[in-house]
Design an enzyme around this catalytic site. Structure first.
Site, short mmCIF file in Angstrom:
data_model
loop_
_atom_site.label_atom_id
_atom_site.label_comp_id
_atom_site.label_asym_id
_atom_site.label_seq_id
_atom_site.Cartn_x
_atom_site.Cartn_y
_atom_site.Cartn_z
N GLU A 196 7.56 2.32 15.37
CA GLU A 196 8.52 2.82 14.39
C GLU A 196 8.55 4.35 14.49
O GLU A 196 7.73 4.96 15.18
CB GLU A 196 8.11 2.38 12.98
CG GLU A 196 8.12 0.87 12.83
CD GLU A 196 7.98 0.41 11.40
OE1 GLU A 196 6.89 0.64 10.81
OE2 GLU A 196 8.94 -0.18 10.87
N CYS A 238 -3.47 1.57 6.39
CA CYS A 238 -3.69 0.91 7.68
C CYS A 238 -4.34 1.87 8.68
O CYS A 238 -5.01 1.44 9.60
CB CYS A 238 -2.38 0.38 8.22
SG CYS A 238 -1.09 1.61 8.26
N ASN A 261 0.80 -1.24 0.00
CA ASN A 261 0.00 0.00 0.00
C ASN A 261 0.83 1.28 0.00
O ASN A 261 0.47 2.25 -0.65
CB ASN A 261 -1.04 -0.01 1.12
CG ASN A 261 -0.44 -0.05 2.49
OD1 ASN A 261 0.65 -0.57 2.67
ND2 ASN A 261 -1.14 0.49 3.45
N GLY A 301 2.12 -5.59 7.40
CA GLY A 301 1.17 -6.27 6.53
C GLY A 301 -0.05 -6.68 7.31
O GLY A 301 -0.39 -6.06 8.34
N SER A 302 -0.68 -7.74 6.88
CA SER A 302 -1.94 -8.15 7.50
C SER A 302 -1.70 -8.81 8.86
O SER A 302 -0.63 -9.38 9.11
CB SER A 302 -2.66 -9.15 6.59
OG SER A 302 -1.85 -10.29 6.40
N THR A 303 -2.70 -8.74 9.71
CA THR A 303 -2.61 -9.35 11.04
C THR A 303 -2.45 -10.86 10.90
O THR A 303 -1.70 -11.49 11.67
CB THR A 303 -3.86 -8.98 11.85
OG1 THR A 303 -3.84 -7.56 12.03
CG2 THR A 303 -3.88 -9.65 13.22
N GLU A 323 3.78 -4.25 12.24
CA GLU A 323 2.84 -3.16 11.94
C GLU A 323 1.71 -3.79 11.13
O GLU A 323 1.91 -4.18 9.98
CB GLU A 323 3.51 -2.05 11.11
CG GLU A 323 4.63 -1.32 11.83
CD GLU A 323 4.15 -0.31 12.87
OE1 GLU A 323 2.93 -0.25 13.13
OE2 GLU A 323 5.00 0.39 13.43
P1 TAP Z 1 0.15 -9.24 3.52
O1 TAP Z 1 -0.55 -10.13 2.59
O2 TAP Z 1 0.23 -9.63 4.96
O3 TAP Z 1 1.63 -9.07 2.92
C1 TAP Z 1 2.58 -8.21 3.49
C2 TAP Z 1 3.97 -8.65 3.07
O4 TAP Z 1 4.24 -9.93 3.65
C3 TAP Z 1 4.14 -8.82 1.56
O5 TAP Z 1 5.44 -8.42 1.20
C4 TAP Z 1 3.97 -10.32 1.38
O6 TAP Z 1 4.63 -10.81 0.24
C5 TAP Z 1 4.64 -10.83 2.65
N1 TAP Z 1 4.25 -12.19 3.03
C6 TAP Z 1 3.16 -12.90 2.63
N2 TAP Z 1 3.16 -14.12 3.20
C7 TAP Z 1 4.26 -14.19 3.98
C8 TAP Z 1 4.82 -15.19 4.81
N3 TAP Z 1 4.24 -16.38 4.99
N4 TAP Z 1 5.98 -14.92 5.47
C9 TAP Z 1 6.59 -13.73 5.33
N5 TAP Z 1 6.11 -12.74 4.53
C10 TAP Z 1 4.97 -12.96 3.88
O7 TAP Z 1 -0.43 -7.77 3.52
P2 TAP Z 1 -0.81 -6.86 2.26
O8 TAP Z 1 -2.05 -7.37 1.68
O9 TAP Z 1 0.40 -6.71 1.37
O10 TAP Z 1 -1.04 -5.45 2.95
C11 TAP Z 1 -2.24 -5.08 3.52
C12 TAP Z 1 -2.20 -5.19 5.03
O11 TAP Z 1 -1.08 -4.49 5.57
C13 TAP Z 1 -3.40 -4.58 5.69
O12 TAP Z 1 -3.88 -5.41 6.73
C14 TAP Z 1 -2.87 -3.28 6.28
O13 TAP Z 1 -3.61 -2.77 7.37
C15 TAP Z 1 -1.50 -3.69 6.67
N6 TAP Z 1 -0.65 -2.51 6.81
C16 TAP Z 1 -0.26 -2.09 8.05
C17 TAP Z 1 0.52 -0.95 8.18
C18 TAP Z 1 0.93 -0.48 9.52
S1 TAP Z 1 2.15 0.57 9.53
N7 TAP Z 1 0.37 -0.89 10.63
C19 TAP Z 1 0.89 -0.23 7.06
C20 TAP Z 1 0.46 -0.66 5.83
C21 TAP Z 1 -0.30 -1.81 5.71
P3 TAP Z 1 3.90 -11.05 -1.17
O14 TAP Z 1 2.59 -10.35 -1.10
O15 TAP Z 1 4.83 -10.46 -2.16
O16 TAP Z 1 3.78 -12.53 -1.33
#
Ligand code: TAP
Length: 449
Positions: free
Chosen positions: A430, A262, A130, A206-208, A228
């Site tokens: 952070e 987020c 994002n 990333g996601s919870t 985060e």
């Molecule tokens: P995720 O699907 O959790 O992915 C985040 C990152 O983790 C990606 O680089 C993903 O790689 C990687 N990943 C996936 N599976 C993994 C595993 N088994 N082991 C290690 N890494 C793995 O989240 P998203 O859909 O990209 O982002 C959206 C989420 O992020 C939302 O819930 C949002 O609230 C949260 N977020 C939180 C914050 C803060 S600062 N609290 C900021 C931004 C976003 P690939 O996708 O390349 O496979």
């Protein structure tokens, strides 16, 4: 092996990017380990100068980075420029840290006792799609400042600005291997950061759901981790608030980055006496929200990141009580109109993170009710409180269990102030003055006299 990166505005291919293997991740960690030894032994002022040089090169390429983010992530150009500038600011801010990472001299019997902040070694950073540049910088800048090397894994959907930052670090003169960007899937590259004994700390954003897995894996390795994660933040509007300002700013608080934020205030809690008036004021503000080509200067919101994500966001509208919607272009991009829904506290739309331009509006009765509703979610990342009563602002901001709150504003992110979530929104903080220390372990040394 490579994978294809898509432009979400056109749904057309944008680039082919390498898909790293486990051996390539291990090689990256090995070269990061070699680079870290030299980096940590540099004079603190030399590390500070190197980070300032990196910041200058990012500033010089800010427009190029912003244009790349427009195409890879669909961010409006104005936002993307802010993001590129923010990366340079974060680097400049943490360039101050190497010379200020001070330990203690502790009075003890029989000698002199001192503490030192020792770097972890190699830090593995995993970021979501994002905000690819900014979120990465929140980890890599303080980690490097504290004497670590960094291996960064961007999301497969949005690797392009991260890859460019890796090149710019080398152009700026950072030692080879010190800051590497490695692209590939989370289950291969990200997981290897968790299990590799040479990675001393992991930062995951990333996601919870995935964050919980990463934390469990780090626990098995006894490896520190910063998380985060997701959010379901409340924008709380009291009857004594400046309603015009609160309503005018509410769309930006949730539809910024198409709600893929987020910190999105995806629940608006409105005191019952002003509920109807607030909705009357909100409707024209939502209608005026400019959704379209993110490369146009006046655009406020671009497309969603992917077709699959658009389907997920749309699923939240099944059976929902839609009050009104803004507009969105037709065409092949992953468009979704800003949507306002009237909801009850038990509704899925009022409880789960949507990560799209959909906001649930709920009424509340009094202060206690507002705090109860705001806390009625597994998350605790951000939130806003609109009131002209200072005492109420203080009470409610202490009562809401969120890591980052703002009063009469929706501002959540400043490089100089701590950022992070409570409850299922994360672990650790952070940014702010302490972040470089979070990339070190305290060592205590006693000198007998
Ligand atoms: P995720 O699907 O959790 O992915 C985040 C990152 O983790 C990606 O680089 C993903 O790689 C990687 N990943 C996936 N599976 C993994 C595993 N088994 N082991 C290690 N890494 C793995 O989240 P998203 O859909 O990209 O982002 C959206 C989420 O992020 C939302 O819930 C949002 O609230 C949260 N977020 C939180 C914050 C803060 S600062 N609290 C900021 C931004 C976003 P690939 O996708 O390349 O496979």
């Amino acid at each position: 092996m490579t994978f294809t990166v898509i432009d979400p505005t056109t749904a057309l291919p944008l680039a082919e990017v390498p898909r790293a293997t486990l051996d390539e991740v291990d090689a990256a960690v090995a070269s990061a380990t070699r680079a870290q030894a030299g980096w940590a032994s540099l004079a603190p002022v030399a590390r500070a100068d190197a980070l300032r040089a990196f910041a200058r090169v990012v500033e010089q390429h800010a427009e190029e980075l912003a244009q790349l983010e427009v195409r890879n992530s669909g961010h409006p150009i104005g936002s993307a420029r802010w993001e590129a500038g923010h990366v340079a600011q974060v680097l400049n801010y943490y360039a101050g840290a190497p010379e200020r990472l001070m330990g203690h001299q502790i009075p003890v019997a029989g000698g002199i006792d001192m503490t030192f902040h020792e770097p972890y070694g190699v830090v593995g950073v995993i970021v979501p799609w994002n905000f690819p540049m900014t979120i990465a910088s929140w980890a890599f800048a303080p980690a490097l400042a504290a004497g670590n090397a960094v291996v960064l894994k961007p999301a497969e959907l949005t690797p392009l600005t991260a890859l460019r930052l890796g090149e710019l670090a080398r152009e700026a003169g950072l030692p080879d291997g010190l800051f590497q960007v490695i692209t590939g899937s989370g289950s291969v590259v990200g997981q290897r950061f968790v299990t590799h004994p040479g990675v001393g700390k992991v930062v995951f954003t990333g996601s919870t759901e995935v964050g919980t897995e990463v934390a469990a894996g780090c626990a098995r390795m006894l490896k520190p981790v910063t998380l985060e994660l997701g959010g379901k933040s409340a924008n709380i509007v009291f009857g004594d608030a400046d309603l015009e300002r609160a309503a005018a700013s509410a769309p930006g608080a949730v539809f910024d980055n198409a709600g893929q934020d987020c910190c999105a205030r995806s629940r608006i809690l409105v005191q019952r006496g002003v509920y109807d008036r607030f909705l009357e004021l909100l409707e024209p503000a939502v209608a005026a929200w400019r959704v379209g080509d993110p490369s146009h200067e006046s655009t406020q919101m671009g497309p969603l990141i992917s077709a699959a994500h658009r389907d997920t966001v749309a699923s939240f509208l099944d059976g929902a009580d839609v009050a009104f919607r803004g507009s969105a272009p037709d065409g092949d991009g992953f468009w979704f109109a800003p949507t306002v829904v009237l909801a009850d506290p038990g509704d899925r739309i009022a409880r789960e993170e949507i990560f799209g331009p959909v906001v649930a509006v709920l009424p509340f009765d009094d202060e206690a009710d507002a705090i109860r509703l705001a806390n009625d979610t597994i998350y605790g990342l951000a939130g806003s409180i609109w009131t002209e009563n200072l005492g109420r602002a203080a009470r409610v901001s202490r009562g809401v269990k969120s890591g980052v709150l703002s009063v009469n504003s929706h501002s959540s992110v400043r490089y100089a102030t701590p950022f992070g979530g409570m409850k299922a929104s994360g672990l650790g903080r952070e940014l702010g003055p302490d972040a470089a220390e979070h990339f070190t372990e305290t060592k205590n040394v006693f000198f007998a006299t």
